[in-house]
Scaffold this motif. Sequence first.
Motif, short mmCIF file in Angstrom:
data_model
loop_
_atom_site.label_atom_id
_atom_site.label_comp_id
_atom_site.label_asym_id
_atom_site.label_seq_id
_atom_site.Cartn_x
_atom_site.Cartn_y
_atom_site.Cartn_z
N GLY B 20 0.82 -1.21 0.00
CA GLY B 20 0.00 0.00 0.00
C GLY B 20 0.85 1.26 0.00
O GLY B 20 0.33 2.37 -0.15
N ARG B 21 2.16 1.11 0.15
CA ARG B 21 3.03 2.30 0.19
C ARG B 21 3.06 2.96 -1.18
O ARG B 21 3.24 2.29 -2.21
CB ARG B 21 4.45 1.88 0.62
N SER B 38 4.20 14.88 0.69
CA SER B 38 4.22 13.84 1.73
C SER B 38 3.40 12.62 1.35
O SER B 38 3.39 11.62 2.07
CB SER B 38 3.71 14.42 3.04
N VAL B 39 2.67 12.74 0.21
CA VAL B 39 1.90 11.56 -0.22
C VAL B 39 2.84 10.40 -0.54
O VAL B 39 2.51 9.23 -0.33
CB VAL B 39 0.98 11.93 -1.42
N LEU B 40 4.03 10.71 -1.03
CA LEU B 40 5.01 9.66 -1.35
C LEU B 40 5.49 9.03 -0.05
O LEU B 40 5.86 9.71 0.91
CB LEU B 40 6.19 10.26 -2.13
N GLY B 41 5.47 7.71 -0.04
CA GLY B 41 5.93 6.98 1.14
C GLY B 41 4.81 6.67 2.11
O GLY B 41 4.95 5.82 2.99
N SER B 42 3.69 7.37 1.96
CA SER B 42 2.59 7.07 2.90
C SER B 42 1.79 5.87 2.40
O SER B 42 1.93 5.45 1.25
CB SER B 42 1.69 8.30 3.04
N ASP B 43 0.96 5.33 3.27
CA ASP B 43 0.13 4.17 2.92
C ASP B 43 -1.12 4.71 2.19
O ASP B 43 -1.84 5.54 2.75
CB ASP B 43 -0.27 3.42 4.19
N TRP B 44 -1.34 4.21 1.00
CA TRP B 44 -2.47 4.71 0.19
C TRP B 44 -3.79 4.56 0.94
O TRP B 44 -4.66 5.43 0.87
CB TRP B 44 -2.51 3.92 -1.13
N ARG B 45 -3.90 3.47 1.71
CA ARG B 45 -5.17 3.22 2.41
C ARG B 45 -5.47 4.28 3.46
O ARG B 45 -6.63 4.51 3.81
CB ARG B 45 -5.14 1.84 3.08
N ARG B 50 -10.29 4.30 8.40
CA ARG B 50 -9.77 2.97 8.76
C ARG B 50 -10.81 1.88 8.51
O ARG B 50 -10.46 0.75 8.14
CB ARG B 50 -9.34 3.01 10.23
N SER B 51 -12.07 2.25 8.70
CA SER B 51 -13.14 1.26 8.52
C SER B 51 -13.20 0.71 7.09
O SER B 51 -13.81 -0.31 6.84
CB SER B 51 -14.49 1.88 8.89
N ARG B 52 -12.57 1.41 6.14
CA ARG B 52 -12.61 0.95 4.74
C ARG B 52 -11.37 0.15 4.36
O ARG B 52 -11.30 -0.37 3.24
CB ARG B 52 -12.77 2.14 3.78
N HIS B 53 -10.41 0.06 5.24
CA HIS B 53 -9.15 -0.60 4.89
C HIS B 53 -9.35 -2.08 4.52
O HIS B 53 -8.72 -2.59 3.59
CB HIS B 53 -8.14 -0.47 6.04
N LEU B 75 -14.60 8.53 0.36
CA LEU B 75 -14.39 9.91 0.78
C LEU B 75 -12.97 10.03 1.32
O LEU B 75 -12.61 9.37 2.29
CB LEU B 75 -15.41 10.24 1.88
N CYS B 76 -12.18 10.84 0.65
CA CYS B 76 -10.78 11.01 1.02
C CYS B 76 -10.67 11.81 2.33
O CYS B 76 -11.62 12.49 2.72
CB CYS B 76 -10.08 11.74 -0.12
#
Lengths: 109, 336
Positions: B20-21, B38-45, B50-53, B75-76
């Motif tokens: 997911g990274r 900062s989007v780079l390196g973060s977990d896309w999920r 969290r309830s949608r992971h 919803l982002c």
Amino acid sequence: MSTARVLVVGAGADGRALAELLALHGFEVAEVSQRHAAGVARAWMPDCVVAEAALPEHEGRMLVEQLASIAPRPRTIVISPRPSHALDALGVTCLAKPVDVERLLELAA
Amino acid sequence: MTPVLVSGLPVIMCGLERSGRIVVANDRAMEATGLSESVLGSDWRDLFARSRHDVIAELWKGIGPGKPVVEFEGLCCNGRRLRWQFSHWPHDGNDALWAVGLDVTEERAQQARKRGHERARSLANLGAGLAHELRNPLNSALLQLALAQRKIARTDREVPAELAEATREIHRAATVLEDFLVFARPMETTHQHVEVGSVVDRALARTSDRATAAGVKLANGGGPQVVAEIDPARIERALVEVLANAVDAAAGTPTPEVMIRWTAHDSALVIEVEDLGPGLPAPNAPVFDPFFTTKSSGTGLGLAIVDRVVSDHGGVAELTRVGSATVFRMRLPLML
């Protein structure tokens, strides 16, 4: 009090109540179903025809066509839950339900 | 596809490791997620709740070489609604994913508005049909009452006052139905260029009988000679409604006077009606809500109709207390 002849078109309790109301005000009244309205009107020559109409534009127009051969054509009043000015041009007065009784008596006289 | 190629694309693109990274993100992804670099390196999920992971993890299981794309919408974290398609990405010989997204926030909002309008229209049609149908039993009751009153009047007995009261109540119910039908009917707005003063004059003329009967002075405070692009018939009707309310409020007060005036500036037309009546029952009273009324004989639809007319013109209606005066104000765009 008026002595004008009024033909009330429309069977049922409302037609009867209206006919009785008009009679109490001195009108000469006959009550008839829509089906027989034209025939009775031709024979009886009322001054005024009062009809109930669910859809005044359609039923009012039909009534005017039925009364067209009568000369002079009686004043025509349509009482409807869906009042419309569409019949103004044909000389038909359309009153909204619940009807203003005093205005109806004025128009019928 | 290389990071250089994806950077300028209008769609949102993220290259993800299976964990997911996010290893690749274009400008649009940084903008749409609100995470910038900062989007780079973060977990896309983590873009989503969290309830949608678990749902996302399940979807990803179905992605592989030769397998169809998988879709997800959510919803982002920045409040935008994003629709994504996942596909297999053989990145440096590893099993990775492409996440290609579109910002559908406006599209979904439009769809929701359309659904809302359709629901409101169908409710209005249903209400209008019901209102028409109610006129039949009201008519029957009225005819029977009229007949009873006249039959009793022909005898020696006194006609009970209750019959007249019942008749008045039937007429009141009919007025509520009439106002409701005006409120519920889809109203076409026919804009014309009209001189504002002439619309105000007509509204005053239509209210003068009511004012005279109530002992209230109607005053035209005037305003600049200005032409506005409005539906004159509907604005006139709204002004008549507001003036009538003000007359009722001013009647019997020490200063039984109602003033109407208008101004025009910054491409806006502002029409005000002022009275010195008792004013609003509370500062935040929902005076424009249907069926809200402080009058025993009111239907509560008058100001709701006014609000609708004004909002149909792209304007705003408000009722405020200014010192000891109650001021209704309609603010309309002068030209569309």
